[in-house]
Every structure is written in C-alpha cells, then in structure tokens.
Scaffold this motif. Structure first.
Motif, PDB file in Angstrom:
ATOM      1  N   ILE A  71       0.853  -1.185   0.000  1.00 58.26           N
ATOM      2  CA  ILE A  71       0.000   0.000   0.000  1.00 58.26           C
ATOM      3  C   ILE A  71       0.893   1.241   0.000  1.00 58.26           C
ATOM      4  N   LEU A  72       0.696   2.099  -0.970  1.00 60.41           N
ATOM      5  CA  LEU A  72       1.393   3.389  -0.995  1.00 60.41           C
ATOM      6  C   LEU A  72       0.479   4.454  -0.406  1.00 60.41           C
ATOM      7  N   VAL A  73       0.958   5.183   0.575  1.00 61.55           N
ATOM      8  CA  VAL A  73       0.226   6.317   1.158  1.00 61.55           C
ATOM      9  C   VAL A  73       0.797   7.572   0.516  1.00 61.55           C
ATOM     10  N   ILE A  74      -0.017   8.232  -0.295  1.00 69.26           N
ATOM     11  CA  ILE A  74       0.485   9.383  -1.048  1.00 69.26           C
ATOM     12  C   ILE A  74      -0.116  10.665  -0.478  1.00 69.26           C
ATOM     13  N   LYS A  75       0.733  11.401   0.220  1.00 67.01           N
ATOM     14  CA  LYS A  75       0.333  12.693   0.774  1.00 67.01           C
ATOM     15  C   LYS A  75       0.911  13.848  -0.037  1.00 67.01           C
ATOM     16  N   ASP A  76       2.028  13.608  -0.703  1.00 71.12           N
ATOM     17  CA  ASP A  76       2.736  14.651  -1.447  1.00 71.12           C
ATOM     18  C   ASP A  76       1.843  15.252  -2.533  1.00 71.12           C
ATOM     19  N   GLN A  77       1.640  16.568  -2.456  1.00 69.50           N
ATOM     20  CA  GLN A  77       0.742  17.230  -3.400  1.00 69.50           C
ATOM     21  C   GLN A  77       1.275  17.186  -4.826  1.00 69.50           C
ATOM     22  N   GLY A  78       2.587  17.256  -4.975  1.00 73.84           N
ATOM     23  CA  GLY A  78       3.164  17.210  -6.316  1.00 73.84           C
ATOM     24  C   GLY A  78       2.883  15.890  -7.008  1.00 73.84           C
ATOM     25  N   LEU A  79       3.021  14.798  -6.291  1.00 74.94           N
ATOM     26  CA  LEU A  79       2.716  13.483  -6.855  1.00 74.94           C
ATOM     27  C   LEU A  79       1.242  13.386  -7.225  1.00 74.94           C
ATOM     28  N   ARG A  80       0.400  13.888  -6.347  1.00 73.91           N
ATOM     29  CA  ARG A  80      -1.035  13.790  -6.588  1.00 73.91           C
ATOM     30  C   ARG A  80      -1.467  14.685  -7.749  1.00 73.91           C
ATOM     31  N   GLU A  81      -0.840  15.851  -7.881  1.00 71.09           N
ATOM     32  CA  GLU A  81      -1.136  16.723  -9.021  1.00 71.09           C
ATOM     33  C   GLU A  81      -0.790  16.021 -10.333  1.00 71.09           C
ATOM     34  N   ASN A 125      -5.204  11.809 -15.051  1.00 74.73           N
ATOM     35  CA  ASN A 125      -6.569  11.343 -14.816  1.00 74.73           C
ATOM     36  C   ASN A 125      -7.468  12.539 -14.513  1.00 74.73           C
ATOM     37  N   PRO A 126      -7.679  13.434 -15.477  1.00 74.80           N
ATOM     38  CA  PRO A 126      -8.389  14.687 -15.203  1.00 74.80           C
ATOM     39  C   PRO A 126      -9.834  14.513 -14.742  1.00 74.80           C
ATOM     40  N   ARG A 127     -10.421  13.350 -14.974  1.00 74.05           N
ATOM     41  CA  ARG A 127     -11.798  13.125 -14.521  1.00 74.05           C
ATOM     42  C   ARG A 127     -11.842  12.747 -13.039  1.00 74.05           C
ATOM     43  N   ASN A 128     -10.688  12.644 -12.418  1.00 76.16           N
ATOM     44  CA  ASN A 128     -10.636  12.244 -11.011  1.00 76.16           C
ATOM     45  C   ASN A 128      -9.858  13.252 -10.166  1.00 76.16           C
ATOM     46  N   PRO A 129     -10.309  14.520 -10.123  1.00 79.27           N
ATOM     47  CA  PRO A 129      -9.596  15.535  -9.337  1.00 79.27           C
ATOM     48  C   PRO A 129      -9.576  15.245  -7.846  1.00 79.27           C
ATOM     49  N   HIS A 130     -10.464  14.361  -7.386  1.00 76.50           N
ATOM     50  CA  HIS A 130     -10.489  14.016  -5.958  1.00 76.50           C
ATOM     51  C   HIS A 130      -9.178  13.393  -5.493  1.00 76.50           C
ATOM     52  N   MET A 131      -8.373  12.867  -6.422  1.00 76.61           N
ATOM     53  CA  MET A 131      -7.080  12.312  -6.032  1.00 76.61           C
ATOM     54  C   MET A 131      -6.193  13.384  -5.403  1.00 76.61           C
ATOM     55  N   LEU A 132      -6.425  14.628  -5.792  1.00 82.23           N
ATOM     56  CA  LEU A 132      -5.687  15.755  -5.220  1.00 82.23           C
ATOM     57  C   LEU A 132      -6.425  16.367  -4.036  1.00 82.23           C
ATOM     58  N   HIS A 133      -7.759  16.424  -4.123  1.00 78.30           N
ATOM     59  CA  HIS A 133      -8.545  17.171  -3.142  1.00 78.30           C
ATOM     60  C   HIS A 133      -8.974  16.344  -1.930  1.00 78.30           C
ATOM     61  N   SER A 134      -8.780  15.036  -1.980  1.00 80.91           N
ATOM     62  CA  SER A 134      -9.094  14.206  -0.811  1.00 80.91           C
ATOM     63  C   SER A 134      -8.022  14.406   0.256  1.00 80.91           C
ATOM     64  N   SER A 135      -8.296  13.887   1.443  1.00 79.54           N
ATOM     65  CA  SER A 135      -7.352  14.055   2.548  1.00 79.54           C
ATOM     66  C   SER A 135      -6.091  13.226   2.340  1.00 79.54           C
ATOM     67  N   VAL A 136      -6.266  12.036   1.797  1.00 73.96           N
ATOM     68  CA  VAL A 136      -5.115  11.178   1.506  1.00 73.96           C
ATOM     69  C   VAL A 136      -5.475  10.282   0.331  1.00 73.96           C
ATOM     70  N   PHE A 137      -4.464   9.867  -0.411  1.00 73.28           N
ATOM     71  CA  PHE A 137      -4.687   8.975  -1.549  1.00 73.28           C
ATOM     72  C   PHE A 137      -3.810   7.743  -1.371  1.00 73.28           C
ATOM     73  N   LEU A 138      -4.442   6.579  -1.414  1.00 70.06           N
ATOM     74  CA  LEU A 138      -3.721   5.319  -1.290  1.00 70.06           C
ATOM     75  C   LEU A 138      -3.666   4.621  -2.646  1.00 70.06           C
ATOM     76  N   VAL A 139      -2.577   3.918  -2.885  1.00 70.47           N
ATOM     77  CA  VAL A 139      -2.471   3.076  -4.075  1.00 70.47           C
ATOM     78  C   VAL A 139      -2.191   1.652  -3.608  1.00 70.47           C
ATOM     79  N   PHE A 140      -3.038   0.729  -4.046  1.00 69.28           N
ATOM     80  CA  PHE A 140      -2.904  -0.678  -3.673  1.00 69.28           C
ATOM     81  C   PHE A 140      -2.204  -1.417  -4.813  1.00 69.28           C
TER      82      PHE A 140
END
Length: 241
Positions: free
Chosen positions: A49-59, A65-80
C-alpha cells in the motif's frame, strides 16, 4: 439489522471532499491496520500500500486522470499494489528459481490480495464516518505511474483510493438484479430482460456521471481493441511472459 451489515449495504462512492479536512494520523493508521488484516492467499500478503500525501505526486496523477480531481482534493490517496517483489527477494535469499511470470496465476492471486485489502480499507473508512472512491484509472498511464512512484519489477498498481470527508451527499446506487448475479450450486442462465430492466433502473436513478446505459457502456468498453498497454507493462515488470 447489525451495524456492520447496514454499513456494507449502505455503501456509496464519494467524489467530492472537504479540502480543509485533514485525516488524523490515528485514523489513517486504523485504516491501514484494517486493510492489512484482510484475507490473503496462504498468508502470502502479496500486496503493498502506498500512502500518497505529497501534493506534487497527486497533481501529476490528476494530470493523467483529469476526470478524477479528488485524487488531489481528498485528505489522503492510497495506491494498492499487487506485489510479487517481496517473494522474489525470498526466492533470491533461498537461492531457488522464481517462476512468477510463467503463469498468470501468481498475478491473479496478488491482485486478489490487493483488492481484499482495498475493500477492508473502504469498510474502515466508512466506519470512521468518512467517504472514499476507488480509482481504477490509476492503470491508464502505467509506465508513467510506475516511474513516478518508483515501482520495482514484479509490482502492478491495481487501484487507488481517495479518502476524505464528503461535502456532497450521494445516494446508494442500485445494483444488478440478484437473479442476474447470484447462483446456487451451479451457474444458471437468466432472462436477458433482467439486464435491460437494470438499464431502466439506472435511467431512473439519474446519476449525472452516467451518460450511457449500463449495457451501452460495457458493450462499448469491451468492443474496443485492447491497447496492449497493460500486457506490455506486465511483461516489462516480469509478471507475464
């Protein structure tokens, strides 16, 4: 009705989150601990599991994935990740051959392990009174995502998970009729009308995001010639011959 059963049957996807809300370290740890206790083949735990908090990575992920802006605007983004790198290290340590890639079975097992961990995380998120959305489009730019996240060989990103405090209420989405999904003892055919009925159900549900009937959406998806991107990535990563 037991609370857990009610929670599972009330599941819904959230794509809009309060950008000022910060998930506490304690709650994040609860989610991760819950994910890690998911069922797993032979206790292999063939995922990471990757815990992605870095805003640059999420941007960057949102740029792809422009249809999924929540990847940036959510509190945290995980990658399984389906992760067969760990067992490759074990094979090296024990000085034995590593035949992963010669059959699709290890990849299927690792993908299932990652998916089960992901589902446990979703349940934990909802138990904390928060919301999430599973992001399959993380696989759309596999080569670029792998480079961005420094994924080694034998690792495959299965899906992402945006987690946060929802600020737009969503309704529970209707599912396919039970008779088209649940079988007893043997697989049984069913009247195709059940699927057409589901098209009508979803039209009445009226989710703005859905611009096509369910049948049209998936007839379009699976009638397209495969791009070969995933196959090429799996071969490059040593996961498929």
């Amino acid at each position: 009705m037991k609370e857990t059963i009610k929670q599972l049957q009330d599941h819904r996807t959230y794509r809009h989150f309060d950008e000022d809300y910060q998930l506490s370290d304690e709650d994040l740890q609860q989610i991760l601990d819950s994910a890690r206790q998911a069922p797993t083949w032979m206790n292999g735990q063939l995922y990471s599991i990757l815990v992605i908090k870095d805003q640059g990575l999420r941007e960057k992920l949102v740029e792809w994935n422009p249809r999924n802006p929540h990847m940036l605007h959510s509190s945290v983004f995980l990658v399984f990740l389906a992760d067969l790198k760990r067992t490759q290290k074990v094979a090296e340590q024990h000085q034995v051959p590593y035949h992963v890639g010669e059959s699709i079975d290890p990849l299927l097992v690792a993908t299932a392990d990652a998916a089960l961990a992901l589902q446990n995380a979703v349940v934990a998120v909802e138990a904390l009174g928060l919301g999430s959305v599973v992001v399959g489009s993380i696989r759309n730019n596999l080569k670029e995502v792998a480079e961005l996240l420094h994924l080694p060989d034998y690792v495959f990103p299965v899906a992402g998970l945006s987690i946060g405090k929802p600020n737009v209420e969503m309704q529970v989405k209707p599912r396919l009729p039970e008779a088209a999904v649940v079988h007893y003892d043997t697989y049984q055919d069913y009247d195709y009308q059940l699927i057409e009925d589901y098209d009508e159900t979803m039209r009445k549900f009226g989710e703005a995001r859905e611009t096509k009937d369910w049948t049209k959406k998936f007839s379009d998806v699976f009638s397209q010639e495969p791009s070969g991107q995933i196959d090429a990535y799996l071969k490059r990563q040593g996961l498929l011959k």
